[in-house]
Design a protein around this motif. Structure first.
Motif, PDB file in Angstrom:
ATOM      1  N   TRP A  42       0.812  -1.213   0.000  1.00  0.00           N
ATOM      2  CA  TRP A  42       0.000   0.000   0.000  1.00  0.00           C
ATOM      3  C   TRP A  42       0.846   1.263   0.000  1.00  0.00           C
ATOM      4  N   GLY A  43       2.133   1.167   0.338  1.00  0.00           N
ATOM      5  CA  GLY A  43       3.007   2.340   0.426  1.00  0.00           C
ATOM      6  C   GLY A  43       3.759   2.352   1.737  1.00  0.00           C
ATOM      7  N   GLN A  44       4.037   3.544   2.242  1.00  0.00           N
ATOM      8  CA  GLN A  44       4.791   3.713   3.476  1.00  0.00           C
ATOM      9  C   GLN A  44       4.129   4.758   4.354  1.00  0.00           C
ATOM     10  N   ALA A  45       4.378   4.637   5.669  1.00  0.00           N
ATOM     11  CA  ALA A  45       3.799   5.587   6.615  1.00  0.00           C
ATOM     12  C   ALA A  45       4.729   5.763   7.808  1.00  0.00           C
ATOM     13  N   ARG A  46       4.532   6.843   8.510  1.00  0.00           N
ATOM     14  CA  ARG A  46       5.294   7.157   9.726  1.00  0.00           C
ATOM     15  C   ARG A  46       4.313   7.530  10.828  1.00  0.00           C
ATOM     16  N   PHE A  47       4.566   6.996  12.031  1.00  0.00           N
ATOM     17  CA  PHE A  47       3.793   7.359  13.213  1.00  0.00           C
ATOM     18  C   PHE A  47       4.742   7.828  14.303  1.00  0.00           C
ATOM     19  N   ALA A  48       4.432   8.947  14.928  1.00  0.00           N
ATOM     20  CA  ALA A  48       5.143   9.375  16.131  1.00  0.00           C
ATOM     21  C   ALA A  48       4.662   8.461  17.256  1.00  0.00           C
ATOM     22  N   VAL A  49       5.591   7.930  18.043  1.00  0.00           N
ATOM     23  CA  VAL A  49       5.196   6.965  19.070  1.00  0.00           C
ATOM     24  C   VAL A  49       5.781   7.292  20.436  1.00  0.00           C
ATOM     25  N   GLU A  50       5.019   6.883  21.427  1.00  0.00           N
ATOM     26  CA  GLU A  50       5.519   6.769  22.785  1.00  0.00           C
ATOM     27  C   GLU A  50       5.905   5.308  22.948  1.00  0.00           C
ATOM     28  N   ILE A  51       6.917   5.041  23.743  1.00  0.00           N
ATOM     29  CA  ILE A  51       7.392   3.675  23.952  1.00  0.00           C
ATOM     30  C   ILE A  51       6.936   3.181  25.319  1.00  0.00           C
ATOM     31  N   ALA A  52       6.389   1.977  25.337  1.00  0.00           N
ATOM     32  CA  ALA A  52       6.021   1.294  26.590  1.00  0.00           C
ATOM     33  C   ALA A  52       6.873   0.032  26.643  1.00  0.00           C
ATOM     34  N   ASP A  53       7.995   0.100  27.361  1.00  0.00           N
ATOM     35  CA  ASP A  53       8.926  -1.024  27.353  1.00  0.00           C
ATOM     36  C   ASP A  53       9.246  -1.583  28.736  1.00  0.00           C
ATOM     37  N   GLU A  60      -0.205   0.485  31.805  1.00  0.00           N
ATOM     38  CA  GLU A  60      -0.968   1.730  31.659  1.00  0.00           C
ATOM     39  C   GLU A  60      -1.380   1.976  30.208  1.00  0.00           C
ATOM     40  N   GLY A  61      -0.451   1.751  29.286  1.00  0.00           N
ATOM     41  CA  GLY A  61      -0.754   1.925  27.869  1.00  0.00           C
ATOM     42  C   GLY A  61      -1.421   3.252  27.568  1.00  0.00           C
ATOM     43  N   LEU A  62      -2.494   3.210  26.816  1.00  0.00           N
ATOM     44  CA  LEU A  62      -3.224   4.417  26.428  1.00  0.00           C
ATOM     45  C   LEU A  62      -4.510   4.593  27.243  1.00  0.00           C
ATOM     46  N   MET A  63      -4.541   3.994  28.428  1.00  0.00           N
ATOM     47  CA  MET A  63      -5.720   4.120  29.288  1.00  0.00           C
ATOM     48  C   MET A  63      -5.978   5.572  29.664  1.00  0.00           C
ATOM     49  N   HIS A  64      -7.250   5.883  29.847  1.00  0.00           N
ATOM     50  CA  HIS A  64      -7.737   7.167  30.381  1.00  0.00           C
ATOM     51  C   HIS A  64      -7.537   8.360  29.446  1.00  0.00           C
ATOM     52  N   ARG A  65      -7.053   8.150  28.254  1.00  0.00           N
ATOM     53  CA  ARG A  65      -6.870   9.261  27.317  1.00  0.00           C
ATOM     54  C   ARG A  65      -8.147   9.478  26.525  1.00  0.00           C
ATOM     55  N   THR A  66      -8.442  10.725  26.272  1.00  0.00           N
ATOM     56  CA  THR A  66      -9.650  11.050  25.509  1.00  0.00           C
ATOM     57  C   THR A  66      -9.358  11.293  24.037  1.00  0.00           C
ATOM     58  N   GLU A  67      -8.080  11.359  23.667  1.00  0.00           N
ATOM     59  CA  GLU A  67      -7.716  11.536  22.266  1.00  0.00           C
ATOM     60  C   GLU A  67      -6.285  11.077  22.056  1.00  0.00           C
ATOM     61  N   LEU A  68      -5.987  10.805  20.810  1.00  0.00           N
ATOM     62  CA  LEU A  68      -4.641  10.427  20.385  1.00  0.00           C
ATOM     63  C   LEU A  68      -4.330  11.280  19.170  1.00  0.00           C
ATOM     64  N   PRO A  69      -3.244  12.050  19.200  1.00  0.00           N
ATOM     65  CA  PRO A  69      -2.937  12.911  18.057  1.00  0.00           C
ATOM     66  C   PRO A  69      -2.866  12.125  16.748  1.00  0.00           C
ATOM     67  N   THR A  70      -3.159  12.801  15.671  1.00  0.00           N
ATOM     68  CA  THR A  70      -3.128  12.212  14.343  1.00  0.00           C
ATOM     69  C   THR A  70      -1.775  11.575  14.064  1.00  0.00           C
ATOM     70  N   PHE A  71      -1.780  10.365  13.522  1.00  0.00           N
ATOM     71  CA  PHE A  71      -0.577   9.620  13.163  1.00  0.00           C
ATOM     72  C   PHE A  71       0.407   9.518  14.316  1.00  0.00           C
ATOM     73  N   SER A  72      -0.177   9.275  15.479  1.00  0.00           N
ATOM     74  CA  SER A  72       0.593   8.994  16.683  1.00  0.00           C
ATOM     75  C   SER A  72       0.161   7.634  17.185  1.00  0.00           C
ATOM     76  N   GLY A  73       0.910   7.123  18.128  1.00  0.00           N
ATOM     77  CA  GLY A  73       0.547   5.838  18.699  1.00  0.00           C
ATOM     78  C   GLY A  73       1.454   5.479  19.850  1.00  0.00           C
ATOM     79  N   MET A  74       1.307   4.251  20.291  1.00  0.00           N
ATOM     80  CA  MET A  74       2.154   3.712  21.351  1.00  0.00           C
ATOM     81  C   MET A  74       2.717   2.392  20.859  1.00  0.00           C
ATOM     82  N   LEU A  75       4.038   2.232  21.011  1.00  0.00           N
ATOM     83  CA  LEU A  75       4.714   0.997  20.654  1.00  0.00           C
ATOM     84  C   LEU A  75       5.057   0.255  21.943  1.00  0.00           C
ATOM     85  N   PHE A  76       4.438  -0.911  22.103  1.00  0.00           N
ATOM     86  CA  PHE A  76       4.699  -1.769  23.255  1.00  0.00           C
ATOM     87  C   PHE A  76       5.835  -2.706  22.865  1.00  0.00           C
ATOM     88  N   VAL A  77       6.883  -2.738  23.689  1.00  0.00           N
ATOM     89  CA  VAL A  77       8.071  -3.528  23.389  1.00  0.00           C
ATOM     90  C   VAL A  77       8.271  -4.551  24.505  1.00  0.00           C
TER      91      VAL A  77
END
Length: 163
Positions: A42-53, A60-77
């Motif tokens: 499909w192509g390529q993409a980039r996401f800004a991430v917080e790391i949960a390692d 905790e992950g993304l609990m209790h958040r009411t929004e996630l910025p566009t093309f952001s995420g959390m990478l669990f390691v």
């Protein structure tokens, strides 16, 4: 269809277009702890991430958040390959969960996990990473099994897409 669903679909479509335009320049950049790069047919993409390692961050992950910025995420390691499953306890936003093996290959994508649902989402065995992004983005972009992810947390000598 409710106005909320229409808004999410319209926003996802707009965001997907913007991401694909910027993808080539983003992928040309070097690896960073704060960004994940994905590619597939499909192509390529980039996401800004917080790391949960560590255990506390992963719990905790993304609990209790009411929004996630566009093309952001959390990478669990995780330090070793294992069976992984997630749930949405105390998670207030819809998420896509992308389950990844130690080489950075996508093994499973769970689309649109529902907020507050405690049903386990099984990702599979032999996994070391999970990328959570806004619900619907994986489907909109076409992210699927066999796609590859680039990030310095993968052992570079074995990575499908090294830094």
């Amino acid at each position: 269809m409710g106005s909320s669903a229409r808004f999410r679909r319209r926003l996802t479509a707009q965001l997907a277009g913007a991401l694909l335009l910027a993808a080539s320049a983003a992928v040309a950049q070097s690896c960073s702890d704060t960004a994940v790069y994905l590619k597939g047919d499909w192509g390529q993409a980039r996401f800004a991430v917080e790391i949960a390692d560590d255990a506390a961050e992963r719990a905790e992950g993304l609990m209790h958040r009411t929004e996630l910025p566009t093309f952001s995420g959390m990478l669990f390691v995780y330090p070793h390959p294992q069976s992984l499953s997630f749930w949405m306890r105390n998670t207030l936003i819809e998420l896509d969960m992308i389950f990844i093996d130690p080489q950075g290959v996508v093994h499973h994508v769970h689309h649109r996990a529902q907020p507050l649902d405690e049903t386990p989402v099984l990702g599979g065995r032999g996994l070391t990473h999970v990328l959570e992004v806004n619900g619907g983005v994986a489907e909109q972009l076409g992210i699927g099994v066999g796609d590859v992810i680039r990030h310095p947390s993968f052992a570079q000598e074995n990575a499908a897409w090294p830094c």
